[in-house]
Design a protein around this motif. Sequence first.
Motif, PDB file in Angstrom:
ATOM      1  N   PRO A   1       0.829  -1.216   0.000  1.00 50.13           N
ATOM      2  CA  PRO A   1       0.000   0.000   0.000  1.00 50.13           C
ATOM      3  C   PRO A   1       0.858   1.258   0.000  1.00 50.13           C
ATOM      4  CG  PRO A   1      -0.007  -1.024   2.174  1.00 50.13           C
ATOM      5  CD  PRO A   1       0.716  -1.961   1.267  1.00 50.13           C
ATOM      6  N   ALA A   2       0.624   2.162  -0.938  1.00 52.48           N
ATOM      7  CA  ALA A   2       1.488   3.318  -1.130  1.00 52.48           C
ATOM      8  C   ALA A   2       1.564   4.242   0.087  1.00 52.48           C
ATOM      9  CB  ALA A   2       1.049   4.096  -2.370  1.00 52.48           C
ATOM     10  N   PRO A   3       0.441   4.679   0.685  1.00 48.99           N
ATOM     11  CA  PRO A   3       0.574   5.601   1.827  1.00 48.99           C
ATOM     12  C   PRO A   3       1.368   5.006   2.980  1.00 48.99           C
ATOM     13  CG  PRO A   3      -1.679   5.592   0.996  1.00 48.99           C
ATOM     14  CD  PRO A   3      -0.967   4.467   0.321  1.00 48.99           C
ATOM     15  N   GLU A   4       1.117   3.758   3.292  1.00 47.68           N
ATOM     16  CA  GLU A   4       1.832   3.097   4.386  1.00 47.68           C
ATOM     17  C   GLU A   4       3.325   3.025   4.102  1.00 47.68           C
ATOM     18  OE1 GLU A   4       2.255  -1.484   5.841  1.00 47.68           O
ATOM     19  OE2 GLU A   4       0.217  -0.717   5.637  1.00 47.68           O
ATOM     20  N   LEU A   5       3.691   2.732   2.855  1.00 47.23           N
ATOM     21  CA  LEU A   5       5.101   2.602   2.519  1.00 47.23           C
ATOM     22  C   LEU A   5       5.782   3.965   2.426  1.00 47.23           C
ATOM     23  CD1 LEU A   5       4.964  -0.300  -0.080  1.00 47.23           C
ATOM     24  CD2 LEU A   5       5.464  -0.400   2.372  1.00 47.23           C
ATOM     25  N   THR A   6       5.053   4.986   1.983  1.00 47.88           N
ATOM     26  CA  THR A   6       5.613   6.335   1.999  1.00 47.88           C
ATOM     27  C   THR A   6       5.951   6.744   3.419  1.00 47.88           C
ATOM     28  OG1 THR A   6       4.359   6.994   0.035  1.00 47.88           O
ATOM     29  CG2 THR A   6       5.183   8.753   1.442  1.00 47.88           C
ATOM     30  N   LEU A   7       5.039   6.486   4.324  1.00 50.43           N
ATOM     31  CA  LEU A   7       5.260   6.833   5.729  1.00 50.43           C
ATOM     32  C   LEU A   7       6.438   6.047   6.304  1.00 50.43           C
ATOM     33  CD1 LEU A   7       4.262   8.494   8.081  1.00 50.43           C
ATOM     34  CD2 LEU A   7       2.566   6.723   8.570  1.00 50.43           C
ATOM     35  N   ALA A   8       6.527   4.756   5.969  1.00 50.50           N
ATOM     36  CA  ALA A   8       7.658   3.945   6.442  1.00 50.50           C
ATOM     37  C   ALA A   8       8.975   4.458   5.875  1.00 50.50           C
ATOM     38  CB  ALA A   8       7.446   2.482   6.060  1.00 50.50           C
ATOM     39  N   GLY A   9       8.962   4.866   4.609  1.00 50.44           N
ATOM     40  CA  GLY A   9      10.168   5.397   3.999  1.00 50.44           C
ATOM     41  C   GLY A   9      10.602   6.716   4.612  1.00 50.44           C
ATOM     42  N   LEU A  10       9.639   7.589   4.913  1.00 53.46           N
ATOM     43  CA  LEU A  10       9.975   8.856   5.560  1.00 53.46           C
ATOM     44  C   LEU A  10      10.487   8.621   6.980  1.00 53.46           C
ATOM     45  CD1 LEU A  10       7.067  11.100   4.251  1.00 53.46           C
ATOM     46  CD2 LEU A  10       9.510  11.428   3.812  1.00 53.46           C
ATOM     47  N   GLY A  11       9.963   7.584   7.639  1.00 57.58           N
ATOM     48  CA  GLY A  11      10.490   7.224   8.952  1.00 57.58           C
ATOM     49  C   GLY A  11      11.946   6.809   8.869  1.00 57.58           C
ATOM     50  N   MET A  12      12.304   6.097   7.799  1.00 57.70           N
ATOM     51  CA  MET A  12      13.700   5.706   7.615  1.00 57.70           C
ATOM     52  C   MET A  12      14.564   6.936   7.346  1.00 57.70           C
ATOM     53  SD  MET A  12      15.306   2.952   4.934  1.00 57.70           S
ATOM     54  CE  MET A  12      14.608   1.581   5.865  1.00 57.70           C
ATOM     55  N   VAL A  13      14.050   7.868   6.527  1.00 60.07           N
ATOM     56  CA  VAL A  13      14.784   9.108   6.258  1.00 60.07           C
ATOM     57  C   VAL A  13      15.061   9.841   7.565  1.00 60.07           C
ATOM     58  CG1 VAL A  13      14.557  11.418   5.252  1.00 60.07           C
ATOM     59  CG2 VAL A  13      13.944   9.400   3.902  1.00 60.07           C
ATOM     60  N   ARG A  14      14.055   9.920   8.427  1.00 60.84           N
ATOM     61  CA  ARG A  14      14.235  10.600   9.712  1.00 60.84           C
ATOM     62  C   ARG A  14      15.291   9.907  10.564  1.00 60.84           C
ATOM     63  NH1 ARG A  14      11.331   9.422  14.720  1.00 60.84           N
ATOM     64  NH2 ARG A  14      11.610  11.157  16.206  1.00 60.84           N
ATOM     65  N   ARG A  15      15.233   8.579  10.635  1.00 59.94           N
ATOM     66  CA  ARG A  15      16.202   7.854  11.461  1.00 59.94           C
ATOM     67  C   ARG A  15      17.624   8.029  10.942  1.00 59.94           C
ATOM     68  NH1 ARG A  15      11.753   4.386  11.619  1.00 59.94           N
ATOM     69  NH2 ARG A  15      12.502   3.129   9.853  1.00 59.94           N
ATOM     70  N   LEU A  16      17.787   8.002   9.621  1.00 63.35           N
ATOM     71  CA  LEU A  16      19.112   8.203   9.040  1.00 63.35           C
ATOM     72  C   LEU A  16      19.626   9.609   9.345  1.00 63.35           C
ATOM     73  CD1 LEU A  16      18.700   6.442   5.577  1.00 63.35           C
ATOM     74  CD2 LEU A  16      20.151   5.691   7.468  1.00 63.35           C
ATOM     75  N   ALA A  17      18.720  10.596   9.251  1.00 57.04           N
ATOM     76  CA  ALA A  17      19.119  11.964   9.538  1.00 57.04           C
ATOM     77  C   ALA A  17      19.535  12.124  10.994  1.00 57.04           C
ATOM     78  CB  ALA A  17      17.979  12.916   9.192  1.00 57.04           C
ATOM     79  N   GLN A  18      18.798  11.499  11.896  1.00 55.25           N
ATOM     80  CA  GLN A  18      19.147  11.566  13.309  1.00 55.25           C
ATOM     81  C   GLN A  18      20.494  10.885  13.578  1.00 55.25           C
ATOM     82  OE1 GLN A  18      15.589   9.714  14.931  1.00 55.25           O
ATOM     83  NE2 GLN A  18      14.831  11.687  15.689  1.00 55.25           N
ATOM     84  N   SER A  19      20.725   9.752  12.921  1.00 55.65           N
ATOM     85  CA  SER A  19      21.979   9.044  13.077  1.00 55.65           C
ATOM     86  C   SER A  19      23.143   9.860  12.563  1.00 55.65           C
ATOM     87  CB  SER A  19      21.912   7.701  12.356  1.00 55.65           C
ATOM     88  OG  SER A  19      23.139   7.031  12.388  1.00 55.65           O
ATOM     89  N   GLU A  20      22.918  10.562  11.444  1.00 58.05           N
ATOM     90  CA  GLU A  20      23.963  11.382  10.848  1.00 58.05           C
ATOM     91  C   GLU A  20      24.343  12.542  11.765  1.00 58.05           C
ATOM     92  OE1 GLU A  20      26.474  12.575   7.511  1.00 58.05           O
ATOM     93  OE2 GLU A  20      25.477  10.712   8.090  1.00 58.05           O
ATOM     94  N   ARG A  21      23.356  13.111  12.462  1.00 58.86           N
ATOM     95  CA  ARG A  21      23.616  14.267  13.321  1.00 58.86           C
ATOM     96  C   ARG A  21      24.172  13.876  14.683  1.00 58.86           C
ATOM     97  NH1 ARG A  21      18.592  16.111  11.103  1.00 58.86           N
ATOM     98  NH2 ARG A  21      17.473  15.463  12.977  1.00 58.86           N
ATOM     99  N   SER A  22      24.010  12.594  15.065  1.00 60.90           N
ATOM    100  CA  SER A  22      24.450  12.179  16.404  1.00 60.90           C
ATOM    101  C   SER A  22      25.928  11.777  16.424  1.00 60.90           C
ATOM    102  CB  SER A  22      23.603  11.003  16.879  1.00 60.90           C
ATOM    103  OG  SER A  22      23.768   9.892  16.021  1.00 60.90           O
TER     104      SER A  22
END
Length: 298
Positions: free
Chosen positions: A277-298
């Motif tokens: 399902p597209a909306p669910e996967l978009t949200l999951a993908g944005l969650g991954m983007v957020r986690r990667l960004a947090q990891s990069e800044r930490s």
Amino acid sequence: MSLDWIAIDWGSTRLRVWGLVGDRVVREAESEDGMVTLSAADFEPALLALIDGWLTEGRVTPAFACGMVGSRQGWHETPYRTIPCAPSATELTAVLTQDPRLQVWIAPGLKQDKPADVMRGEETQVAGFLAQRPGWDGAICLPGTHSKWVIFSAGEVISFQTFMTGEIFGLLSTASVLRHCVEGWDDTAFLAGVDLGFDRPDRLMARLFSIRAETILNDLDRAHARARLSGLLIGAELAVAKPYWSGQPVALIGDTTLTRHYRAGLAHIGVSVEIGPAPELTLAGLGMVRRLAQSERS
């Protein structure tokens, strides 16, 4: 309730947002303020029209966005990343906002130099799909106005190709000579069209006009004509995309009628698929983007 972050899926024709605490969605809204309807100065007001009540005074809420919002005609152009590469990135573009309660980051799209191709937004859905299926390799199809076929292997997008199938169907059915003879739907006629388009994609142009000719000469049913038009176009796409789907797992990302037509067409030529399902996967993908960004800044 204060939000931890906001997810934004901003396409050409629609804007969809989610407010989250951790990975849990607690707010959701959408509008028709797509990229094509806005100037650069309109993006922040369009976003705030949906999320103003979600923001907390004296606190900055981060928001992570994907899609055409990062295009040249969007809020702020975000550079493409060149494949082969992972679908998610830490190279986010910060957008200067007027509202001090909000910080927006836009995820980059992907580009392929030869043959030249680009995508914005679909890579986030691919990332979401793969986050739910670690170790998965295969072909992913994302039906839409411009459908995408993506080859994923060993954690990276290694090739993709875009087809203007949906846009061509829209133009032919509403702005060509065929507009006078297409209306409704017929499943049998669709699959017959898939057969014709798949078996002889080189004859596509001639077979498109035969719809008009059969309407004049044989009073072809309008529902039959419209479904055959769709089947011809999708069948020809499937024939050209065979190097992507042949002999490997295939996934379709989407939850629209068009996705169901692709699934039926693929099944008709002997290709089984799984649906994400597209909306669910978009949200999951944005969650991954957020986690990667947090990891990069930490």
